[in-house]
Design a protein around this motif. Sequence first.
Motif, PDB file in Angstrom:
ATOM      1  N   LEU A  14      11.608  90.820   4.574  1.00  0.00           N
ATOM      2  CA  LEU A  14      11.702  90.857   6.184  1.00  0.00           C
ATOM      3  C   LEU A  14      10.377  91.528   6.632  1.00  0.00           C
ATOM      4  O   LEU A  14      10.315  92.455   6.740  1.00  0.00           O
ATOM      5  CB  LEU A  14      12.947  91.894   6.663  1.00  0.00           C
ATOM      6  N   GLY A  15       9.671  90.561   6.891  1.00  0.00           N
ATOM      7  CA  GLY A  15       8.427  91.081   7.580  1.00  0.00           C
ATOM      8  C   GLY A  15       7.679  91.684   6.354  1.00  0.00           C
ATOM      9  O   GLY A  15       7.624  91.164   5.370  1.00  0.00           O
ATOM     10  N   PRO A  16       7.111  92.757   6.739  1.00  0.00           N
ATOM     11  CA  PRO A  16       6.285  93.414   5.687  1.00  0.00           C
ATOM     12  C   PRO A  16       7.159  94.151   4.931  1.00  0.00           C
ATOM     13  O   PRO A  16       6.893  94.934   3.760  1.00  0.00           O
ATOM     14  CB  PRO A  16       5.539  94.451   6.466  1.00  0.00           C
ATOM     15  N   VAL A  17       8.470  94.258   5.005  1.00  0.00           N
ATOM     16  CA  VAL A  17       9.462  94.992   4.104  1.00  0.00           C
ATOM     17  C   VAL A  17      10.365  94.231   3.321  1.00  0.00           C
ATOM     18  O   VAL A  17      10.652  93.162   3.395  1.00  0.00           O
ATOM     19  CB  VAL A  17      10.329  95.707   5.348  1.00  0.00           C
ATOM     20  N   THR A  18      10.402  94.912   2.169  1.00  0.00           N
ATOM     21  CA  THR A  18      11.220  94.094   1.059  1.00  0.00           C
ATOM     22  C   THR A  18      12.577  95.069   0.821  1.00  0.00           C
ATOM     23  O   THR A  18      12.533  96.143   0.756  1.00  0.00           O
ATOM     24  CB  THR A  18      10.537  94.266  -0.634  1.00  0.00           C
ATOM     25  N   LEU A  19      13.650  94.236   1.270  1.00  0.00           N
ATOM     26  CA  LEU A  19      14.973  94.552   1.029  1.00  0.00           C
ATOM     27  C   LEU A  19      15.523  94.216  -0.251  1.00  0.00           C
ATOM     28  O   LEU A  19      15.431  93.442  -0.709  1.00  0.00           O
ATOM     29  CB  LEU A  19      15.682  93.857   2.128  1.00  0.00           C
ATOM     30  N   ARG A  20      16.616  95.293  -0.612  1.00  0.00           N
ATOM     31  CA  ARG A  20      17.090  95.248  -1.956  1.00  0.00           C
ATOM     32  C   ARG A  20      18.000  93.901  -1.821  1.00  0.00           C
ATOM     33  O   ARG A  20      18.435  93.399  -3.025  1.00  0.00           O
ATOM     34  CB  ARG A  20      17.780  96.161  -2.528  1.00  0.00           C
ATOM     35  N   ASN A  21      18.634  93.605  -0.763  1.00  0.00           N
ATOM     36  CA  ASN A  21      19.469  92.382  -0.607  1.00  0.00           C
ATOM     37  C   ASN A  21      19.572  91.953   0.779  1.00  0.00           C
ATOM     38  O   ASN A  21      18.782  92.469   1.941  1.00  0.00           O
ATOM     39  CB  ASN A  21      20.882  92.729  -1.068  1.00  0.00           C
ATOM     40  N   ARG A  22      20.423  91.126   1.148  1.00  0.00           N
ATOM     41  CA  ARG A  22      20.477  90.332   2.662  1.00  0.00           C
ATOM     42  C   ARG A  22      21.539  90.907   3.327  1.00  0.00           C
ATOM     43  O   ARG A  22      21.446  90.444   4.507  1.00  0.00           O
ATOM     44  CB  ARG A  22      20.662  88.769   2.321  1.00  0.00           C
ATOM     45  N   VAL A  23      22.165  92.299   3.136  1.00  0.00           N
ATOM     46  CA  VAL A  23      23.320  92.523   3.763  1.00  0.00           C
ATOM     47  C   VAL A  23      22.764  93.568   4.725  1.00  0.00           C
ATOM     48  O   VAL A  23      22.087  94.707   4.419  1.00  0.00           O
ATOM     49  CB  VAL A  23      24.281  92.989   3.171  1.00  0.00           C
ATOM     50  N   ILE A  24      22.920  93.546   6.049  1.00  0.00           N
ATOM     51  CA  ILE A  24      22.538  94.389   7.116  1.00  0.00           C
ATOM     52  C   ILE A  24      23.847  95.200   7.674  1.00  0.00           C
ATOM     53  O   ILE A  24      24.688  94.491   8.000  1.00  0.00           O
ATOM     54  CB  ILE A  24      21.567  93.781   8.311  1.00  0.00           C
ATOM     55  N   LYS A  25      23.702  96.631   7.735  1.00  0.00           N
ATOM     56  CA  LYS A  25      24.648  97.159   8.424  1.00  0.00           C
ATOM     57  C   LYS A  25      24.410  97.069   9.836  1.00  0.00           C
ATOM     58  O   LYS A  25      23.496  97.693  10.442  1.00  0.00           O
ATOM     59  CB  LYS A  25      24.845  98.754   8.188  1.00  0.00           C
ATOM     60  N   ALA A  26      25.264  96.454  10.783  1.00  0.00           N
ATOM     61  CA  ALA A  26      24.959  96.321  12.329  1.00  0.00           C
ATOM     62  C   ALA A  26      25.091  97.426  12.867  1.00  0.00           C
ATOM     63  O   ALA A  26      25.629  98.265  12.446  1.00  0.00           O
ATOM     64  CB  ALA A  26      25.850  95.239  12.632  1.00  0.00           C
ATOM     65  N   ALA A  27      24.304  97.803  14.054  1.00  0.00           N
ATOM     66  CA  ALA A  27      24.474  98.724  14.860  1.00  0.00           C
ATOM     67  C   ALA A  27      25.762  98.806  15.548  1.00  0.00           C
ATOM     68  O   ALA A  27      26.251  97.823  16.049  1.00  0.00           O
ATOM     69  CB  ALA A  27      23.319  98.647  16.089  1.00  0.00           C
ATOM     70  N   THR A  28      26.260 100.255  15.418  1.00  0.00           N
ATOM     71  CA  THR A  28      27.559 100.489  15.887  1.00  0.00           C
ATOM     72  C   THR A  28      27.506 101.642  16.550  1.00  0.00           C
ATOM     73  O   THR A  28      26.983 102.531  16.084  1.00  0.00           O
ATOM     74  CB  THR A  28      28.741 100.516  14.903  1.00  0.00           C
ATOM     75  N   SER A  29      28.287 102.001  17.764  1.00  0.00           N
ATOM     76  CA  SER A  29      28.215 103.374  18.411  1.00  0.00           C
ATOM     77  C   SER A  29      28.523 104.357  17.285  1.00  0.00           C
ATOM     78  O   SER A  29      29.431 104.115  16.608  1.00  0.00           O
ATOM     79  CB  SER A  29      28.917 103.182  19.685  1.00  0.00           C
ATOM     80  N   GLU A  30      28.049 105.491  17.272  1.00  0.00           N
ATOM     81  CA  GLU A  30      27.980 106.576  16.038  1.00  0.00           C
ATOM     82  C   GLU A  30      28.546 107.597  16.688  1.00  0.00           C
ATOM     83  O   GLU A  30      29.498 108.363  16.032  1.00  0.00           O
ATOM     84  CB  GLU A  30      26.747 106.828  15.503  1.00  0.00           C
TER      85      GLU A  30
END
Length: 415
Positions: A14-30
């Motif tokens: 993802l751009g300059p970053v290597t992610l270990r997989n393709r799953v993203i935790k979407a932003a949710t109010s915290e």
Amino acid sequence: MTVAALDPFSPVQLGPVTLRNRVIKAATSEGRSPQGLVTDDLIDFHVGFARGGVGLTTVAYCCVSPEAASAPGQIVMSASALPGLRRLTDAVHASGAAISAQLGHAGVVAHKRLTGVTPMAPSKFINPASMAYCREITRSEIAAVIDQFGDAAQIAIDAGFDAVELHFGHLYLPSSFLSPLINRRKDDYGGDIDNRSRFVREIAQRVRDVVGDRIAVIAKLDMDDGLPGSIWIDESLRTAALLDADATLDALELTQGSSVFKPMYLFRGDVPVKEFAKVMPPAMRLPLRVMGKWAMGTYPYEDLYMLAAARQFVPAVHNTKLILLGGITNRDHLDTAAAEGFDFMAMGRALLREPGLVNAMKSDPGVRSRCTHNNKCMVTVFGRTHCVLDPEQRYGPVTALEVPGEPKTVVPLHR
């Protein structure tokens, strides 16, 4: 089952970053930063998703300025927040995941009672949800907000974030410029969609100028907001193409709905009217019970409910990766998204219910989410966001209480 074109659990760039997989935790109010600063509770929240297997977790709604807040307790990207943000990013990295900061300016979603200033909009506007008056933003203020996004991105770099997510959705200030319903300006920020896209393009360019290739830049873009006469797919495709041609973004997360009216268009499923009424001031409870479903909207839940709209964007972009959101709850959904041409898959409520769901799906492709889409988690944003069906999140961890002369009794500890 659709045959996947890509392995959702393989490492990915993802751009300059290597992610270990393709799953993203979407932003949710915290609701875990009551003083506007990082807490141990907020760190534990995101570490849970990291340990649970996501490639990237997203810290929801970091304000680019104090007047950009949409709710109490939101983190303002400033020097005072830096020590806590660094603790947060270090903890997530130690748990194996990357971390992104969602940068936003509330605009018409803000309220003077919270920020102390009159909210800004592209044009004069009355928010139908809050009945708050929003004044027209000036040209000099537009330039100032663009700089605020750049300054916030620098704070994200200093804090150790791997990415920033620019909130161009849900009729917050940048998104409201895209809406012909709200943006009635006569200058070069209003009129046709190319002009109405100018603000988000300039924000993206400013952020890219600041971060260079040090971190990834994502934008969350409304495909349509469900409001007649507002944002719809024909014009949002043009906005996406313009952003793609600028090559300022590494990825677009495609979303729907607004925080102004009919918010259930984003969530789908049950409308928790009774639960919302309980937490409202007494004078608002009866109107909410009577009019709540109309004001919030009623939209049935179905799996992958944003896919039909989102697949329109696959051939429209060439430089920018795409993130699919909405109704992704199991391995089949990840595989379908990959086969449809999406590079990443974002999950929200399913991970709120089960932070370890990604690891579970990786171990057993037949695992199904326990999220029922009752949407009662929406009401918890007035305190501390959690799944109401998760006893540990709701009541705290179960511990053994020892009474002399009696066997140990298990009791919940309330938070």
